[in-house]
Design an enzyme around this catalytic site. Structure first.
Site, mmCIF file in Angstrom:
data_model
loop_
_atom_site.group_PDB
_atom_site.id
_atom_site.type_symbol
_atom_site.label_atom_id
_atom_site.label_comp_id
_atom_site.label_asym_id
_atom_site.label_seq_id
_atom_site.Cartn_x
_atom_site.Cartn_y
_atom_site.Cartn_z
ATOM 1 N N GLY A 32 0.836 -1.196 0.000
ATOM 2 C CA GLY A 32 0.000 0.000 0.000
ATOM 3 C C GLY A 32 0.861 1.231 0.000
ATOM 4 N N GLY A 34 0.531 5.516 1.249
ATOM 5 C CA GLY A 34 -0.270 6.603 1.806
ATOM 6 C C GLY A 34 0.288 7.940 1.370
ATOM 7 N N ALA A 35 -0.028 8.969 2.137
ATOM 8 C CA ALA A 35 0.390 10.320 1.785
ATOM 9 C C ALA A 35 1.915 10.411 1.722
ATOM 10 C CB ALA A 35 -0.156 11.308 2.796
ATOM 11 N N PHE A 36 2.584 9.800 2.709
ATOM 12 C CA PHE A 36 4.044 9.922 2.713
ATOM 13 C C PHE A 36 4.755 8.585 2.737
ATOM 14 C CE2 PHE A 36 2.914 10.037 7.239
ATOM 15 C CZ PHE A 36 3.797 9.119 7.770
ATOM 16 N N GLY A 37 4.067 7.548 3.180
ATOM 17 C CA GLY A 37 4.743 6.264 3.349
ATOM 18 C C GLY A 37 4.363 5.252 2.301
ATOM 19 N N VAL A 39 4.262 0.871 2.064
ATOM 20 C CA VAL A 39 4.361 -0.323 2.877
ATOM 21 C C VAL A 39 4.660 -1.502 1.966
ATOM 22 C CG1 VAL A 39 3.201 -1.817 4.547
ATOM 23 C CG2 VAL A 39 2.728 0.630 4.552
ATOM 24 N N LYS A 59 7.235 -0.308 6.688
ATOM 25 C CA LYS A 59 6.827 1.029 6.247
ATOM 26 C C LYS A 59 8.057 1.902 6.073
ATOM 27 C CE LYS A 59 3.396 4.567 7.273
ATOM 28 N NZ LYS A 59 2.232 4.877 8.120
ATOM 29 N N ASP A 230 -6.554 9.639 13.261
ATOM 30 C CA ASP A 230 -6.924 9.285 11.880
ATOM 31 C C ASP A 230 -7.573 7.902 11.847
ATOM 32 O OD1 ASP A 230 -7.183 9.521 9.128
ATOM 33 O OD2 ASP A 230 -5.104 8.996 8.696
HETATM 34 N N1 ADE Z 1 -0.918 -2.606 4.449
HETATM 35 C C1 ADE Z 1 -0.444 -1.650 5.253
HETATM 36 N N2 ADE Z 1 0.065 -2.185 6.358
HETATM 37 C C2 ADE Z 1 -0.101 -3.520 6.272
HETATM 38 C C3 ADE Z 1 0.189 -4.626 7.126
HETATM 39 N N3 ADE Z 1 0.767 -4.435 8.313
HETATM 40 N N4 ADE Z 1 -0.154 -5.847 6.718
HETATM 41 C C4 ADE Z 1 -0.750 -6.012 5.538
HETATM 42 N N5 ADE Z 1 -1.062 -5.034 4.698
HETATM 43 C C5 ADE Z 1 -0.733 -3.796 5.055
#
Ligand code: ADE
Length: 371
Positions: A32, A34-37, A39, A59, A230
């Protein structure tokens, strides 16, 4: 450009016991962003036990982004260290702070196989088992018609897995990656067509169970004097055994040495539709404003991931309607008991909203209620 000495000092004093060697971490696919990170899924050797490999989530900061972002991630790391462990929070496993000067910072947390419940619920819409009767009672004897996997059409806004080189992700017979969330026993007949994910149907009992667990996780955060800031279904992850975990402490603040409130700076992005009326007015955040956000989360859960206030697009319209006393209507899969919990979270006066302990108790009662 390197960070200044003061910026480094602000980032660094952290407990080195959490440090994990970079060479024991094998990054996989992106989970995934996000705004700044961003993962990533990863395999970590020896993070739990010597010689065992654990799937983890890592992350980090997107390359070439604003230096303020590394501060936000460092602050998230410190919050997680202070927070300690709870079943319903995504727990910290380690960190790599190696060359913080070069903006390398990796925060290693528990991996949750089914991803965030927002995306997960979108895939449930075609096969969800509604256990609310016509009269608004909960009837847990209503069960899935078939135990077989469902092929469902995924809405357009679903984030689909990408093709990538990830040794821990299984590749189906047709060469497509089988997403992790597909049950092992269904993997062999996975069609490889990402537009048709196979899902295990959820029911109302699952939704109440998730809500209860989020309340418990938030009760723990509140007891540790941390406000999340959030809370939303995009920040709630689903792990094995129907366990949900609160994540994303990028906005979180510790409330110790400031009485109960913390003002955010103007330039922060704000999750407007999850914000309490007093936060919209004064940018004041508190555990009681987290309770408001929890009410919005309940509404998202019991609508299966409809965007809150679907007919309101402008900040001023939202604020003015809330001041007039307008609140969202009862979502499709809630009964009046569940809806009343939401309405209590959205009381104008923050002090009259329930505590997370109250909320966990009321939701816990509903878990046993059904027949
Ligand atoms: N997406 C963001 N964080 C996650 C995580 N800890 N496990 C699985 N998907 C994610």
């Amino acid at each position: 450009p390197d960070l200044g000495i003061e910026e480094q000092a602000e980032l660094l004093p952290y407990d080195k016991r959490w440090e994990f060697p970079r060479d024991k971490l094998k990054l996989g696919k992106q989970l995934g962003s996000g705004a700044f990170g961003v993962v990533f899924k990863a395999e970590a050797i020896g993070i739990i036990d010597k010689d065992t490999t654990t799937t983890v989530a890592v992350k980090m900061i997107k390359p070439n982004t604003d230096p303020s972002y590394i501060k936000a991630l460092a602050s998230e790391l410190k919050i997680m260290i202070h927070l300690g462990r709870h079943l319903n929070v995504v727990n910290l496993l380690g960190a790599y702070t190696g060359n913080i000067n070069k903006r390398e910072l990796m925060v290693i947390v528990e991996y949750c196989r089914f991803g965030n419940i927002h995306q997960y619920m979108l895939k449930q819409r075609d096969c969800f088992v509604n256990q609310v009767t016509k009269d608004g009672y909960l009837d847990y004897s209503i069960k899935t018609i078939s135990k077989n996997p469902y092929y469902v059409n995924v809405p357009n806004n679903t984030i689909l897995p990408e093709k990538c080189d990830d040794s821990s992700t299984q590749i189906g017979s047709d060469g497509y990656l089988v997403p992790d969330e597909v049950e092992p026993e269904w993997r062999s007949n996975y069609r490889g067509d990402y537009k048709n994910l196979i899902v295990k149907p959820s029911c109302t009992h699952d939704l109440i169970c998730w809500s209860f667990q989020v309340a418990r996780g938030m009760e723990y955060l509140a007891s540790r004097k941390i406000l999340h800031g959030d809370l939303a279904t995009r920040n709630i992850l689903l792990a094995e055994e129907n366990i949900v975990k609160i994540c994303d402490f990028g906005f979180a603040k510790t409330m110790y040495n400031s009485e109960n409130y913390k003002k955010k700076s103007d330039k922060d992005l704000l999750p407007v539709k999850w914000m309490a009326i007093e936060s919209l007015r004064d940018r004041v955040f508190s555990t009681q404003s987290d309770v408001w956000a929890f009410g919005i989360v309940l509404w998202e859960i019991f609508s299966l991931a409809v965007t809150p206030y679907p007919n309101i697009q402008k900040f001023n319209d939202l604020f003015n309607r809330l001041v007039e006393g307008y609140r969202m209507e009862q979502p499709k899969y809630a009964n009046s008991e569940i809806y009343n919990i939401m309405l209590d979270c959205w009381k104008m006066n923050p002090m009259t909203r329930p505590s997370f302990t109250d909320l966990a108790e009321r939701l816990g009662d509903l878990l046993q209620d059904g027949t």
